[in-house]
Write a protein that holds these residues in place. Structure first.
Motif, PDB file in Angstrom:
ATOM      1  N   TYR A  32      -5.430 -33.025  10.064  1.00 50.09           N
ATOM      2  CA  TYR A  32      -4.606 -32.581   8.937  1.00 50.09           C
ATOM      3  C   TYR A  32      -3.263 -32.140   9.487  1.00 50.09           C
ATOM      4  CZ  TYR A  32      -7.898 -32.063   4.981  1.00 50.09           C
ATOM      5  OH  TYR A  32      -8.749 -32.263   3.937  1.00 50.09           O
ATOM      6  N   LYS A  33      -2.227 -32.871   9.214  1.00 50.17           N
ATOM      7  CA  LYS A  33      -0.903 -32.558   9.751  1.00 50.17           C
ATOM      8  C   LYS A  33      -0.441 -31.157   9.371  1.00 50.17           C
ATOM      9  CE  LYS A  33       3.866 -33.966   9.704  1.00 50.17           C
ATOM     10  NZ  LYS A  33       4.924 -34.358   8.861  1.00 50.17           N
ATOM     11  N   ASN A  34      -0.716 -30.725   8.154  1.00 43.79           N
ATOM     12  CA  ASN A  34      -0.178 -29.456   7.659  1.00 43.79           C
ATOM     13  C   ASN A  34      -1.017 -28.231   8.012  1.00 43.79           C
ATOM     14  OD1 ASN A  34       1.965 -30.832   6.495  1.00 43.79           O
ATOM     15  ND2 ASN A  34       0.912 -31.097   4.557  1.00 43.79           N
ATOM     16  N   ILE A  35      -2.215 -28.418   8.547  1.00 45.15           N
ATOM     17  CA  ILE A  35      -3.066 -27.269   8.851  1.00 45.15           C
ATOM     18  C   ILE A  35      -2.775 -26.766  10.262  1.00 45.15           C
ATOM     19  CG2 ILE A  35      -5.430 -26.457   9.194  1.00 45.15           C
ATOM     20  CD1 ILE A  35      -6.257 -28.204   6.881  1.00 45.15           C
ATOM     21  N   GLU A  36      -2.411 -25.506  10.314  1.00 44.89           N
ATOM     22  CA  GLU A  36      -2.059 -24.872  11.580  1.00 44.89           C
ATOM     23  C   GLU A  36      -3.287 -24.274  12.265  1.00 44.89           C
ATOM     24  OE1 GLU A  36       0.336 -20.861  12.239  1.00 44.89           O
ATOM     25  OE2 GLU A  36       1.625 -22.507  11.560  1.00 44.89           O
ATOM     26  N   PHE A  54      -7.730 -20.586   6.172  1.00 41.71           N
ATOM     27  CA  PHE A  54      -6.819 -21.646   6.593  1.00 41.71           C
ATOM     28  C   PHE A  54      -5.392 -21.110   6.599  1.00 41.71           C
ATOM     29  CE2 PHE A  54     -10.401 -24.136   5.470  1.00 41.71           C
ATOM     30  CZ  PHE A  54     -10.234 -25.427   5.924  1.00 41.71           C
ATOM     31  N   VAL A  55      -4.612 -21.557   7.568  1.00 43.89           N
ATOM     32  CA  VAL A  55      -3.167 -21.355   7.551  1.00 43.89           C
ATOM     33  C   VAL A  55      -2.567 -22.759   7.588  1.00 43.89           C
ATOM     34  CG1 VAL A  55      -1.147 -20.454   8.757  1.00 43.89           C
ATOM     35  CG2 VAL A  55      -3.269 -19.107   8.676  1.00 43.89           C
ATOM     36  N   ALA A  56      -1.685 -23.037   6.638  1.00 42.75           N
ATOM     37  CA  ALA A  56      -1.103 -24.373   6.519  1.00 42.75           C
ATOM     38  C   ALA A  56       0.365 -24.275   6.136  1.00 42.75           C
ATOM     39  CB  ALA A  56      -1.866 -25.180   5.463  1.00 42.75           C
ATOM     40  N   TRP A  57       1.054 -25.393   6.281  1.00 44.61           N
ATOM     41  CA  TRP A  57       2.435 -25.530   5.826  1.00 44.61           C
ATOM     42  C   TRP A  57       2.450 -26.589   4.742  1.00 44.61           C
ATOM     43  CZ3 TRP A  57       6.372 -22.456   7.360  1.00 44.61           C
ATOM     44  CH2 TRP A  57       6.121 -21.642   8.460  1.00 44.61           C
ATOM     45  N   PHE A  58       3.077 -26.269   3.613  1.00 42.84           N
ATOM     46  CA  PHE A  58       3.142 -27.227   2.511  1.00 42.84           C
ATOM     47  C   PHE A  58       4.457 -27.024   1.777  1.00 42.84           C
ATOM     48  CE2 PHE A  58       2.116 -28.641  -1.856  1.00 42.84           C
ATOM     49  CZ  PHE A  58       1.841 -29.969  -1.563  1.00 42.84           C
ATOM     50  N   LEU A  59       5.200 -28.104   1.621  1.00 43.90           N
ATOM     51  CA  LEU A  59       6.511 -28.077   0.977  1.00 43.90           C
ATOM     52  C   LEU A  59       7.410 -27.014   1.614  1.00 43.90           C
ATOM     53  CD1 LEU A  59       5.525 -28.564  -2.779  1.00 43.90           C
ATOM     54  CD2 LEU A  59       6.470 -30.269  -1.208  1.00 43.90           C
ATOM     55  N   GLY A  60       7.331 -26.935   2.951  1.00 40.74           N
ATOM     56  CA  GLY A  60       8.189 -26.025   3.694  1.00 40.74           C
ATOM     57  C   GLY A  60       7.779 -24.562   3.667  1.00 40.74           C
ATOM     58  N   ARG A  61       6.621 -24.274   3.098  1.00 41.80           N
ATOM     59  CA  ARG A  61       6.158 -22.883   3.010  1.00 41.80           C
ATOM     60  C   ARG A  61       4.856 -22.709   3.782  1.00 41.80           C
ATOM     61  NH1 ARG A  61       5.487 -20.876  -2.767  1.00 41.80           N
ATOM     62  NH2 ARG A  61       5.247 -18.959  -1.610  1.00 41.80           N
ATOM     63  N   ARG A  62       4.727 -21.542   4.402  1.00 37.64           N
ATOM     64  CA  ARG A  62       3.489 -21.187   5.093  1.00 37.64           C
ATOM     65  C   ARG A  62       2.520 -20.642   4.051  1.00 37.64           C
ATOM     66  NH1 ARG A  62       0.906 -16.803   7.570  1.00 37.64           N
ATOM     67  NH2 ARG A  62      -0.041 -17.305   9.573  1.00 37.64           N
ATOM     68  N   LEU A  63       1.309 -21.173   4.046  1.00 36.60           N
ATOM     69  CA  LEU A  63       0.281 -20.747   3.108  1.00 36.60           C
ATOM     70  C   LEU A  63      -0.941 -20.256   3.868  1.00 36.60           C
ATOM     71  CD1 LEU A  63       0.336 -23.852   0.726  1.00 36.60           C
ATOM     72  CD2 LEU A  63       1.543 -21.686   0.387  1.00 36.60           C
ATOM     73  N   ALA A  64      -1.511 -19.157   3.429  1.00 42.18           N
ATOM     74  CA  ALA A  64      -2.770 -18.658   3.984  1.00 42.18           C
ATOM     75  C   ALA A  64      -3.740 -18.541   2.815  1.00 42.18           C
ATOM     76  CB  ALA A  64      -2.555 -17.306   4.655  1.00 42.18           C
ATOM     77  N   TYR A  65      -4.918 -19.113   2.973  1.00 42.61           N
ATOM     78  CA  TYR A  65      -5.887 -19.113   1.885  1.00 42.61           C
ATOM     79  C   TYR A  65      -7.296 -19.217   2.450  1.00 42.61           C
ATOM     80  CZ  TYR A  65      -5.183 -24.090   2.773  1.00 42.61           C
ATOM     81  OH  TYR A  65      -5.047 -25.309   3.389  1.00 42.61           O
TER      82      TYR A  65
END
Length: 147
Positions: A32-36, A54-65
């Motif tokens: 997964y390219k966006n999953i850090e 999960f910590v990911a990047w999506f549309l230029g934003r860091r997301l934690a969920y």
């Protein structure tokens, strides 16, 4: 507006190998390219009720969920869901043998963006679609190179 994006690819590996690799959360950052990163919130092994941060990047934003596994069928399907944040999401991995050495893998993301995120639903759907296609190509490359 709901977002419902589904993509699939045929991988030249048996269904058991593809499902085992894809359904192992620790492998997700590799394909997964966006999953850090991923952190297990509940003890192993993976089962219905397992929670993963999960910590990911999506549309230029860091997301934690946090995803929770809600369905798990060996070599066939895994469904995980998150309820927090502006975009509750359900992700499904599905696997079907095409032949003894080929597997059709389907990746589906669906959810209903809330508040301002709802206005961006069409943009989000397009971005998810593009990301899913790249992620499936990545797992295909990894699997076909011997993972």
């Amino acid at each position: 507006m709901d977002v419902d994006v589904s993509n699939e690819i045929v991988i030249d590996r048996p269904v058991e190998a593809v499902a085992r690799y894809a359904m192992e959360p620790d492998n997700a950052p590799a394909w997964y390219k966006n999953i850090e990163s991923i952190v297990w919130r509940t003890p192993r092994p993976l089962a219905v009720g397992t929670q993963l941060d999960f910590v990911a990047w999506f549309l230029g934003r860091r997301l934690a969920y946090t995803y929770e596994i809600i369905e798990l069928v060996e070599n066939e399907r895994m469904v995980m869901r998150t309820a927090q944040g502006p975009f509750p999401m359900e992700t499904t991995y599905a696997f079907k043998p095409v032949s003894p050495d080929k597997t059709r893998m389907r990746l589906r993301n669906r959810g209903r963006p809330q508040g301002f995120a709802g206005v961006l639903a069409p943009v989000m759907a397009g971005a998810i679609n593009a990301a899913n296609r790249k992620d499936l190509e990545a797992i295909k490359t990894i699997m076909e190179s011997g993972a």
